[in-house]
Design a protein around this motif. Structure first.
Motif, PDB file in Angstrom:
ATOM      1  N   GLY A 164       0.654  -1.213  -0.075  1.00 52.95           N
ATOM      2  CA  GLY A 164       0.024  -0.060  -0.045  1.00 52.95           C
ATOM      3  C   GLY A 164       1.100   1.097  -0.067  1.00 52.95           C
ATOM      4  N   PHE A 165       1.942   1.389   0.884  1.00 53.23           N
ATOM      5  CA  PHE A 165       2.874   2.533   1.079  1.00 53.23           C
ATOM      6  C   PHE A 165       3.488   2.894  -0.291  1.00 53.23           C
ATOM      7  CE2 PHE A 165       1.917   2.395   5.830  1.00 53.23           C
ATOM      8  CZ  PHE A 165       1.150   3.507   5.800  1.00 53.23           C
ATOM      9  N   LEU A 166       3.967   1.574  -0.698  1.00 57.96           N
ATOM     10  CA  LEU A 166       4.556   1.743  -2.052  1.00 57.96           C
ATOM     11  C   LEU A 166       3.896   2.319  -3.320  1.00 57.96           C
ATOM     12  CD1 LEU A 166       6.661  -1.600  -2.449  1.00 57.96           C
ATOM     13  CD2 LEU A 166       7.563   0.329  -2.409  1.00 57.96           C
ATOM     14  N   LEU A 167       2.651   1.840  -3.329  1.00 57.83           N
ATOM     15  CA  LEU A 167       1.653   2.358  -4.330  1.00 57.83           C
ATOM     16  C   LEU A 167       1.460   3.816  -3.935  1.00 57.83           C
ATOM     17  CD1 LEU A 167      -0.177   1.627  -6.659  1.00 57.83           C
ATOM     18  CD2 LEU A 167      -2.185   1.246  -5.088  1.00 57.83           C
ATOM     19  N   GLY A 168       1.221   4.150  -2.890  1.00 58.78           N
ATOM     20  CA  GLY A 168       1.189   5.501  -2.397  1.00 58.78           C
ATOM     21  C   GLY A 168       2.286   6.510  -2.718  1.00 58.78           C
ATOM     22  N   LYS A 169       3.532   5.949  -2.413  1.00 62.87           N
ATOM     23  CA  LYS A 169       4.619   6.787  -2.544  1.00 62.87           C
ATOM     24  C   LYS A 169       5.375   7.104  -3.884  1.00 62.87           C
ATOM     25  CE  LYS A 169       8.419   8.827  -0.821  1.00 62.87           C
ATOM     26  NZ  LYS A 169       8.127  10.305  -0.419  1.00 62.87           N
TER      27      LYS A 169
END
Length: 678
Positions: free
Chosen positions: A628-633
């Motif tokens: 999730g955070f990879l997609l967000g970043k």
């Protein structure tokens, strides 16, 4: 089930070959799947703006302006030269500029300044460009090459083209990082150096098959393309790990590997299927959305989890039996602690945390449903990206602008004149272009140039091009659209059609807000029923659903606290995805607690359960959080980025609620579902 798994184990080599060949074929098929980046295409077919676009296509064969192009420091003649070059680009069906409204041979200071400044200010020319849908991805780069990076372009067509080019490269980067990080997580949480390779091999085949079989849909949305594969990877990670660990436990009792695998499959089928079924139901709830990105993503994810389950039960037995000796040879001491002390900490703090949790339930729900929302695509690329900076520059120079097209029946020019007068009196309407406006009601239209006449009238309809000083969405925009629709309805009851980017966004808002209650309630209800049937208890489904739903509400409260608007589509999707993806943690914890209560007291069962399930929850939860955070970043696409951050933060919220709050809830309600005394 034992007889079925006997056949699976006996024919494991054939099954493995079939899966590998199928995965290879699906990898090949993947290139033939088209991806749609235009959110408006997913409006219901019966929405007013969609119907209007269909009628316009049939009557006029053309679209509405979907790009604004600003060229700096040009004279009138240079601007006309740019206009001609823009018109020559393949896929550009129309370019409107100042000369389409007033004669540019007349000194500009003698013309109405409000009209001039709509198209030309301080040496900067602003063109309204119409790009045909099928040429967007080729025409937009050509326009950029023509005007150069020092000039600006914005609009729905530009946003779609930028999303297409940027997301393709970003998805590959996110996938590589996700696989590497999940591999590291598996190394830390498994007891064999070989096990992560086995797990990822099975998952990779499942993901490849799911991605290739999306060909049955013909076309998928950009949300499904960007998030589908990595969500499947992270959500179904623990199925294979659970089977391997079950196999290792049975190996201690039965040295015959095939018999141990059979026992492991029979023993773990119920747990894996119940976990997978709740996940599938959470995703299928998205199919109930009228906004068709929901069904697009929901079907792909549900299919992916189904394929992952088939892979676990059919392919993984063969993979594990082919590699278990390597797993045994590469076994190492656990790299993670036993978490028994952590279980003691949870046991001591769980009751105060339950009190805090109960105090947060209602406020978090209220905050989560009172966020501010974006409904369309106008805010997808923020400042800092080229598209965002270009949009800001154009709006600073010329203000916000959109073009609506109103089609009315031919034949009553007096009514058309009255309607145009009413539209022009509206504060946010800057101009209305129509044949009646050009020639007056008493002058025959057949003396006008054929090209102009063809743009503004067809066999059955006349078009009014309404330029408005308004954003693509927002309360003021929606009020303006309602006013235009009301004015048209007064003059032409049910005989008119209104289209435009802002109009589509208005209909999108109507559609997705209608979806909210339906999707959430059905998702919660379906998961509740599955838990009721599998756990045979009324109390436990209530506790589990309350735990995860409150985690979702807490997650969705953060944007309100930070005063950051949410993309409504991300809000809808995460509500179902977080429920489907993380309710597994609560199911695992509850089932293990019930098993421990057979021989242990309440507190001892809490400690033992926390100790035994924390690694499993961390394995899956950390993977989902990181993805999730990879997609967000890494994603520059605002909707995908926000969806990623919501997924990462939401998974953390669910893990915290399951590991710290659920133990206290089970402890307090123990007597309602445990029928024996210890």
């Amino acid at each position: 089930m034992g007889h079925f798994f006997d056949k699976v184990i006996r024919h494991r080599k054939v099954i493995m070959i079939c899966f590998i060949l199928l995965a290879a074929a699906c990898v090949y098929c993947r290139q033939f799947i088209s991806v749609n980046y235009d959110m408006n295409d997913y409006l219901p077919e019966d929405s007013a703006s969609t119907v209007a676009l269909d009628v316009m296509e049939e009557e006029f064969g053309g679209a509405i302006p979907n790009a604004r192009v600003m060229v700096r420091d040009v004279s009138i003649s240079q601007a006309l030269d740019y206009k001609e070059k823009l018109q020559d680009i393949e896929g550009v069906s129309a370019v409107n500029w100042l000369d389409d409204t007033i004669p540019v041979t007349v000194p500009l200071d003698m013309m109405p300044q409000s009209t001039v400044e709509t198209y030309y200010q301080d040496g900067n020319a602003l063109f309204s460009v119409t790009i045909e849908e099928h040429f967007i991805n080729s025409a937009v780069p050509e326009i950029r090459e023509l005007i150069g990076d020092e000039n600006c372009m914005t609009g729905a067509a530009v946003s779609t083209a930028v999303a297409t080019s940027s997301t393709v490269s970003e998805i590959s980067k996110i996938a590589v990082f996700a696989i590497l990080i999940i591999f590291v997580i598996l190394l830390l949480t498994t007891d064999s150096w070989c096990e992560p390779f086995v797990v990822l091999a099975g998952l990779g085949i499942a993901v490849a098959i799911n991605a290739g079989t999306n060909l049955i849909f013909g076309e998928i949305s950009f949300v499904t393309n960007a998030a589908g594969n990595i969500l499947q990877l992270a959500v179904s990670l623990d199925y294979s790990v659970f089977l391997i660990h079950s196999f290792e436990e049975w190996r201690k009792e039965d040295p015959n590997a095939e018999l141990a695998m059979k026992h492991a499959l029979v023993k773990s089928t119920s747990s894996i299927l119940s976990s997978g079924l709740t996940t599938v139901i959470g995703f299928l709830a998205l199919c109930l959305m009228r906004f068709r990105i929901g069904p697009d993503l929901g079907l792909a994810l549900a299919k992916g989890i189904g394929i992952s389950l088939l892979t676990v039960f059919l392919l993984m037995p063969g993979l594990i039996l082919s590699t278990y000796r390597w797993m045994e040879k590469t076994r190492h001491k656990p790299l993670m602690p036993s978490f028994r002390r952590f279980g003691g900490v949870v046991c001591r703090t769980m009751l105060p945390l339950v009190c805090v949790f109960l105090l947060l339930v209602i406020p978090s729900y209220i905050l989560s449903v009172n966020n501010h929302y974006y409904y369309g695509s106008s805010h997808i690329f923020a400042q800092g990206t080229q598209y965002g900076d270009d949009t800001a520059a154009i709006e600073e120079e010329f203000g916000q602008s959109d073009t609506y097209v109103l089609m009315v029946p031919r034949g009553d020019e007096a009514a058309e004149r009255a309607l145009q007068d009413e539209l022009e009196s509206m504060e946010q309407v800057t101009s209305v272009t129509s044949l009646t406006g050009f020639v007056g009601a008493a002058i025959p239209t057949d003396i006008f140039p054929e090209a102009l006449s063809d743009q503004l009238q067809s066999e059955h309809y006349r078009r009014m091009l309404i330029s408005v000083d308004a954003d693509y969405e927002g309360e003021e925009t929606y009020a303006l659209i309602e006013a235009i629709r009301a004015a048209a309805q007064d003059v032409y009851p049910d005989g008119w059609y209104l289209a435009g980017n802002g109009v589509s966004t208005y209909d999108l808002m109507d559609t997705v807000t209608e979806d909210m209650t339906k999707v959430n309630l059905i998702a919660i209800g379906a998961v509740f029923v599955v838990l009721l049937l599998t756990m045979r208890s009324l109390v436990l489904p209530v506790i589990l659903v309350l735990t995860i739903e409150t985690a979702i509400w807490i997650n969705l409260s953060f944007p309100w606290i930070a005063n950051k608007p949410l993309f409504y589509i991300a809000y809808l999707i995460i509500s179902s995805v977080q429920l489907g993806a993380t309710v597994d943690y609560a199911i695992l914890f509850t089932e293990r607690y019930q098993e421990n209560r057979i021989s242990l007291g309440r507190r001892e069962s809490i400690v033992e359960t926390v100790s035994s399930v924390t690694v499993s929850i961390l394995t899956s939860g950390t993977a989902l959080t990181v993805v999730g955070f990879l997609l967000g970043k890494l994603s520059t696409h605002g909707l995908l980025s926000q969806l990623g951050y919501l997924l990462g933060r939401g998974t953390l919220c669910s893990m915290v609620c399951v590991l710290f709050v659920l133990p206290g809830l089970l402890y307090l309600t123990d007597k309602l579902f445990i029928k024996h005394k210890t």
